[in-house]
Design a protein around this motif. Structure first.
Motif, mmCIF file in Angstrom:
data_model
loop_
_atom_site.group_PDB
_atom_site.id
_atom_site.type_symbol
_atom_site.label_atom_id
_atom_site.label_comp_id
_atom_site.label_asym_id
_atom_site.label_seq_id
_atom_site.Cartn_x
_atom_site.Cartn_y
_atom_site.Cartn_z
ATOM 1 N N ASP A 77 0.874 -1.042 -0.013
ATOM 2 C CA ASP A 77 0.237 0.173 0.163
ATOM 3 C C ASP A 77 0.940 1.092 -0.104
ATOM 4 O O ASP A 77 0.304 2.386 0.065
ATOM 5 N N ASP A 78 2.115 1.114 -0.171
ATOM 6 C CA ASP A 78 3.016 2.303 -0.216
ATOM 7 C C ASP A 78 3.835 2.399 -1.454
ATOM 8 O O ASP A 78 5.040 2.403 -1.329
ATOM 9 N N SER A 79 3.250 2.082 -2.647
ATOM 10 C CA SER A 79 4.127 2.520 -3.752
ATOM 11 C C SER A 79 3.486 3.585 -4.696
ATOM 12 O O SER A 79 2.229 3.926 -4.324
ATOM 13 N N ASN A 80 4.312 4.100 -5.386
ATOM 14 C CA ASN A 80 4.181 5.340 -6.130
ATOM 15 C C ASN A 80 2.876 5.013 -7.332
ATOM 16 O O ASN A 80 2.946 3.940 -7.613
ATOM 17 N N HIS A 81 2.338 5.950 -7.622
ATOM 18 C CA HIS A 81 1.553 5.670 -8.876
ATOM 19 C C HIS A 81 2.491 5.412 -10.069
ATOM 20 O O HIS A 81 3.627 5.819 -10.246
ATOM 21 N N THR A 82 1.954 4.463 -10.911
ATOM 22 C CA THR A 82 2.779 4.153 -12.063
ATOM 23 C C THR A 82 2.999 4.917 -13.142
ATOM 24 O O THR A 82 1.985 5.807 -13.648
ATOM 25 N N ILE A 83 4.188 5.479 -13.514
ATOM 26 C CA ILE A 83 4.465 6.447 -14.484
ATOM 27 C C ILE A 83 4.871 5.500 -15.722
ATOM 28 O O ILE A 83 5.952 5.063 -15.715
ATOM 29 N N GLY A 84 4.054 5.653 -17.047
ATOM 30 C CA GLY A 84 4.517 4.927 -17.975
ATOM 31 C C GLY A 84 4.416 3.445 -17.864
ATOM 32 O O GLY A 84 3.006 2.968 -17.979
ATOM 33 N N VAL A 85 5.276 2.361 -17.701
ATOM 34 C CA VAL A 85 4.900 1.192 -17.632
ATOM 35 C C VAL A 85 6.114 0.549 -16.544
ATOM 36 O O VAL A 85 7.161 0.722 -16.418
ATOM 37 N N ALA A 115 12.417 5.394 -20.358
ATOM 38 C CA ALA A 115 12.990 6.794 -20.372
ATOM 39 C C ALA A 115 11.693 7.702 -20.054
ATOM 40 O O ALA A 115 11.966 8.808 -19.645
ATOM 41 N N SER A 116 10.321 7.207 -20.203
ATOM 42 C CA SER A 116 9.360 7.959 -19.876
ATOM 43 C C SER A 116 9.223 8.652 -18.610
ATOM 44 O O SER A 116 9.156 9.802 -18.463
ATOM 45 N N SER A 117 9.324 7.777 -17.677
ATOM 46 C CA SER A 117 9.537 8.234 -16.293
ATOM 47 C C SER A 117 10.718 9.318 -15.880
ATOM 48 O O SER A 117 10.427 10.242 -15.070
ATOM 49 N N TRP A 118 11.745 9.019 -16.633
ATOM 50 C CA TRP A 118 12.882 10.024 -16.606
ATOM 51 C C TRP A 118 12.346 11.256 -16.690
ATOM 52 O O TRP A 118 12.777 12.340 -16.102
ATOM 53 N N PHE A 119 11.795 11.552 -17.969
ATOM 54 C CA PHE A 119 11.371 12.953 -18.524
ATOM 55 C C PHE A 119 10.330 13.452 -17.799
ATOM 56 O O PHE A 119 10.424 14.653 -17.312
ATOM 57 N N PHE A 179 13.583 11.908 -12.938
ATOM 58 C CA PHE A 179 14.401 10.931 -12.099
ATOM 59 C C PHE A 179 13.892 10.824 -10.624
ATOM 60 O O PHE A 179 14.390 10.047 -9.872
ATOM 61 N N LEU A 180 12.681 11.439 -10.234
ATOM 62 C CA LEU A 180 12.131 11.797 -8.747
ATOM 63 C C LEU A 180 11.737 10.344 -8.551
ATOM 64 O O LEU A 180 11.646 9.696 -7.352
ATOM 65 N N THR A 181 11.300 9.538 -9.548
ATOM 66 C CA THR A 181 10.644 8.214 -9.278
ATOM 67 C C THR A 181 11.644 7.158 -9.767
ATOM 68 O O THR A 181 11.403 5.782 -9.682
ATOM 69 N N THR A 182 12.988 7.575 -9.831
ATOM 70 C CA THR A 182 13.872 6.449 -10.227
ATOM 71 C C THR A 182 14.997 6.486 -9.133
ATOM 72 O O THR A 182 15.035 5.429 -8.646
ATOM 73 N N PHE A 183 15.489 7.581 -8.454
ATOM 74 C CA PHE A 183 16.582 7.507 -7.830
ATOM 75 C C PHE A 183 16.073 8.040 -6.393
ATOM 76 O O PHE A 183 15.151 8.343 -6.382
ATOM 77 N N PRO A 184 16.524 7.292 -5.287
ATOM 78 C CA PRO A 184 16.506 8.177 -3.824
ATOM 79 C C PRO A 184 16.394 9.392 -3.881
ATOM 80 O O PRO A 184 17.185 10.002 -4.753
ATOM 81 N N PRO A 235 18.620 2.329 -10.096
ATOM 82 C CA PRO A 235 18.231 3.421 -9.110
ATOM 83 C C PRO A 235 19.244 3.434 -7.980
ATOM 84 O O PRO A 235 19.274 4.469 -7.373
ATOM 85 N N HIS A 236 19.933 2.423 -7.734
ATOM 86 C CA HIS A 236 20.542 2.608 -6.288
ATOM 87 C C HIS A 236 22.343 2.380 -6.625
ATOM 88 O O HIS A 236 23.155 2.449 -5.677
ATOM 89 N N GLN A 237 22.518 2.686 -7.971
ATOM 90 C CA GLN A 237 23.838 2.632 -8.181
ATOM 91 C C GLN A 237 24.745 3.931 -7.727
ATOM 92 O O GLN A 237 26.104 3.690 -7.507
ATOM 93 N N PHE A 238 24.095 4.777 -7.466
ATOM 94 C CA PHE A 238 24.703 6.194 -6.981
ATOM 95 C C PHE A 238 24.249 6.568 -5.461
ATOM 96 O O PHE A 238 24.593 7.905 -5.312
ATOM 97 N N ASP A 239 23.903 5.888 -4.880
ATOM 98 C CA ASP A 239 23.464 6.175 -3.540
ATOM 99 C C ASP A 239 24.570 6.934 -2.680
ATOM 100 O O ASP A 239 24.222 7.842 -2.054
ATOM 101 N N SER A 240 25.549 6.381 -2.728
ATOM 102 C CA SER A 240 26.820 6.743 -1.950
ATOM 103 C C SER A 240 27.662 7.504 -3.070
ATOM 104 O O SER A 240 28.803 8.354 -2.514
ATOM 105 N N CYS A 241 27.374 8.104 -4.028
ATOM 106 C CA CYS A 241 28.342 8.701 -4.968
ATOM 107 C C CYS A 241 27.734 9.528 -5.977
ATOM 108 O O CYS A 241 27.705 9.265 -7.231
#
Lengths: 211, 423
Positions: free
Chosen positions: A33-41, B295-299, B303-308, B359-365
């Motif tokens: 219940d704590d995941s983001n809404h899906t962007i794209g796929v 790449a859709s979500s990147w744009f 990247f807010l839904t990609t990286f921490p 997503p986690h490759q750059f957590d420390s760098c």
């Protein structure tokens, strides 16, 4: 684990109907219940046993908002099965089903096997769509139908398995041909092994294809 | 040589700088007409290598350079100790506090940024290049709220006066927005819980925006951007910055119902991929791994839904100054760094890799990511040319569609005529 077949599946339906949660419940056996809404796929896969055959489902979970259809449409091609999801507590999501259905049949294939899922079965008190009404709709449109709950897990596995079983039946009866391009069906391991090996030799021809 | 670390290898003369764009008309009017295409107009960069710096500024910069080295060494040792450590701080500067040496430098950084904020116009005009380099190193956490507002010229937006009125109105998008509120940064403390302040203000800002821009209304993805703003600043300010981002940074075009701009971004990104990583491109194609899949979500969410968040916020800092270009740069850097692994994987393996590993490759760098991003070749002129190309393709498609429709209608009418004649 090895598999006999690989089926491409879609999960489609309006925003907020619980598509990603169904997928997560199916794969992890947990409610998220704590995941983001899906962007794209997004993706998931799981191997299931259907009547003695191992079938790998490769599942494409799509964003639900209307305007994202321009993005997600390109993923429909070659899908063998689909979960068409609405929310039993929202008539609006039910009313949108016809559009989703048209898209699926037009963009995936006329033969795509679709199971209608009335999700959020656990919220019966807020129900806006009756079981009877939805099952009539399913019948008219030749869909299988289940009410599901991604929260409790009720009927989630069944939805995926029933859909896969119907596809297998169609293969056995000869109605579906795995060899045909764009069927959304592949033979298991042998085909997979072929896919995993680097394809440098084919590089040139693939580039020319341009699709 | 100062700040060499983050200078791109090929120093291009002034990449597009959205926030430098001409002051737009009043936001409510222009939000209906579409923003000026200023976001892609290159701003002349007058900055030379020897910008007018006072001796103590030079000294500060030398210290920063030193700090950078320390941090790099620090992150390297952390990585060797613990492969996938997740940073908890919001910026690199505030998250690395171990040695007293660093905390001194932190103080210096604060002094420097305090000065930048106080002398903003001057820095913007005369020390543009230096400012850019400092931003690429990460804006200190406590300065982000004000610096983001300054960078987007959102400080005195007239629309701010309307905000409280907008909250009293109701929007046709309310239901849609509601559905996504609890699904935006659900793991973040600020947004946890149905009655949390975070959820309330996020809803307010999204609703207010949907009212000033009825064409866009609400689009999934945009709440992540607003959410990040709200982690840094009060809702009125976040609203103003978001209005500016929509108008001046191509975001409005990305989030319009047709999402046409996303198609363009993907087209441009594909070109860079084909040009710079041909082998990977061929592999993607052979696996039917479409660019839009990863790449859709990147744009759409920068990247807010990609990286921490600590990593994503660093990218966002740069976005605030340099615009969408950074998304292309980071995206290509990611593919470059992972090419060897990706070509070994099939479609499914790759999609898992994009979801779980990258997503986690750059957590420390995060610095490493930024550094690689600025080594990516990016030619604004070429991008402009691609934009024209894409528009031409789309136009042609549309004409064909119209022609098809016309023929279908004609066909139907002829059929009807035949039927009546046969009767």
């Amino acid at each position: 684990q090895s598999s006999d077949f690989l089926f491409k599946f879609l999960v489609i339906g309006n925003a907020g109907t619980g598509k990603s949660c169904l997928l997560h419940q199916f794969i992890e056996k947990k409610f998220k219940d704590d995941s983001n809404h899906t962007i794209g796929v997004e993706f998931g896969s799981k191997i299931i046993n259907v009547g003695g055959k191992y079938v790998k489902l490769q599942i494409w979970d799509t964003a639900g908002q209307e305007r994202f259809r321009s993005v997600t449409r390109s993923y429909y091609r070659g899908a063998a099965g689909a979960l068409l999801v609405y929310d039993i507590t929202s008539r609006e999501t039910y009313n949108a089903l016809t559009n989703w259905l048209t898209d699926a049949r037009m963009l995936a294939s006329q033969n795509i096997v679709i199971i209608l899922c009335g999700n959020k079965k656990d919220l019966d008190a807020d129900r806006e769509v009756t079981f009877l009404e939805a099952s009539r709709f399913a019948q008219e449109n030749e869909l299988m139908f289940l009410e599901t709950s991604a929260l409790t897990g009720e009927n989630v596995e069944e939805a995926f398995v029933q859909c896969a079983r119907k596809i297998l039946n169609k293969i056995e009866s000869g109605e579906l041909d795995p060899e045909r391009m764009g069927s959304g069906i592949q033979y298991g391991d042998a085909a997979l092994r072929q896919l995993r090996s680097p394809r440098r030799a084919q590089a040139q021809s693939a580039q020319e294809c341009g699709c | 040589v100062l700040l060499r670390v983050f200078l791109p290898r090929q120093v291009s003369p002034g990449p597009p700088s959205p926030a430098m764009a001409s002051p737009a008309a009043s936001p409510d009017s222009s939000s209906h007409e579409g923003p000026a295409s200023a976001a892609s107009a290159p701003a002349g960069s007058p900055a030379s290598d020897s910008e007018n710096l006072s001796p103590d500024e030079l000294e500060l910069l030398a210290k920063l350079e030193e700090q950078n080295r320390l941090l790099e060494a620090d992150s390297k040792s952390m990585r060797s100790m613990n492969g996938s450590r997740r940073n908890s701080g919001s910026s690199l500067v505030s998250s690395s506090s171990a040695s007293s040496n660093l905390s001194h430098l932190e103080e210096d950084t604060w002094i420097l940024w305090g000065r930048i904020v106080n002398e903003w116009d001057e820095w913007r005009k005369k020390k543009e290049k230096l400012l850019k380099e400092l931003i690429r190193k990460g804006i200190p956490h406590h300065f982000r709220a004000i610096v983001w507002q300054l960078l987007s010229s959102a400080t005195e937006l007239p629309v701010k006066q309307q905000y409280s009125e907008l909250l009293k109105m109701s929007s046709p998008c309310e239901k849609l927005i509601r559905r996504d509120i609890a699904r935006t940064y659900p793991e973040h403390e600020f947004f946890k819980g149905q009655d949390s302040l975070g959820q309330e203000v996020l809803f307010n800002v999204m609703k207010a925006y949907s009212l000033v821009d009825r064409e866009v209304g609400y689009c999934q993805g945009s709440a992540f951007i607003v959410g990040l703003l709200l982690m840094q600043m009060p809702e009125e300010e976040a609203f103003c910055v978001f209005v500016r981002l929509m108008q001046q940074y191509r975001l409005r075009e990305l989030f319009k119902p047709s999402m046409a701009e996303l198609g363009l971004c993907i087209y441009q990104f594909e070109f860079l991929l084909q040009e710079q990583l041909p082998e990977l491109n061929v592999h993607f194609r052979s696996q039917s791994f479409l660019t839009s899949m990863y790449a859709s979500s990147w744009f759409l969410t920068l990247f807010l839904t990609t990286f921490p968040l600590p990593v994503a916020t660093r990218v966002f800092d740069i976005f605030m100054y340099e615009g969408l270009e950074i998304v292309f740069r980071v995206g290509l850097a990611l593919l470059q760094l992972n090419q060897a692994e990706l070509v070994q994987l099939d479609m499914e393996g790759m999609s898992q890799y994009f979801q779980k590993v990258i997503p986690h490759q750059f957590d420390s760098c995060p610095d490493k990511l930024i550094l690689r991003a600025f080594q990516v070749k990016y030619n604004p002129k070429k991008m402009k040319r691609l934009e024209k190309e894409y528009a031409a393709i789309k136009n042609k498609e549309m004409e064909e569609q119209i022609e098809i429709k016309r023929l279908r209608t004609e066909n139907r009418l002829l059929k009807q005529r035949i039927e009546t004649l046969e009767k």
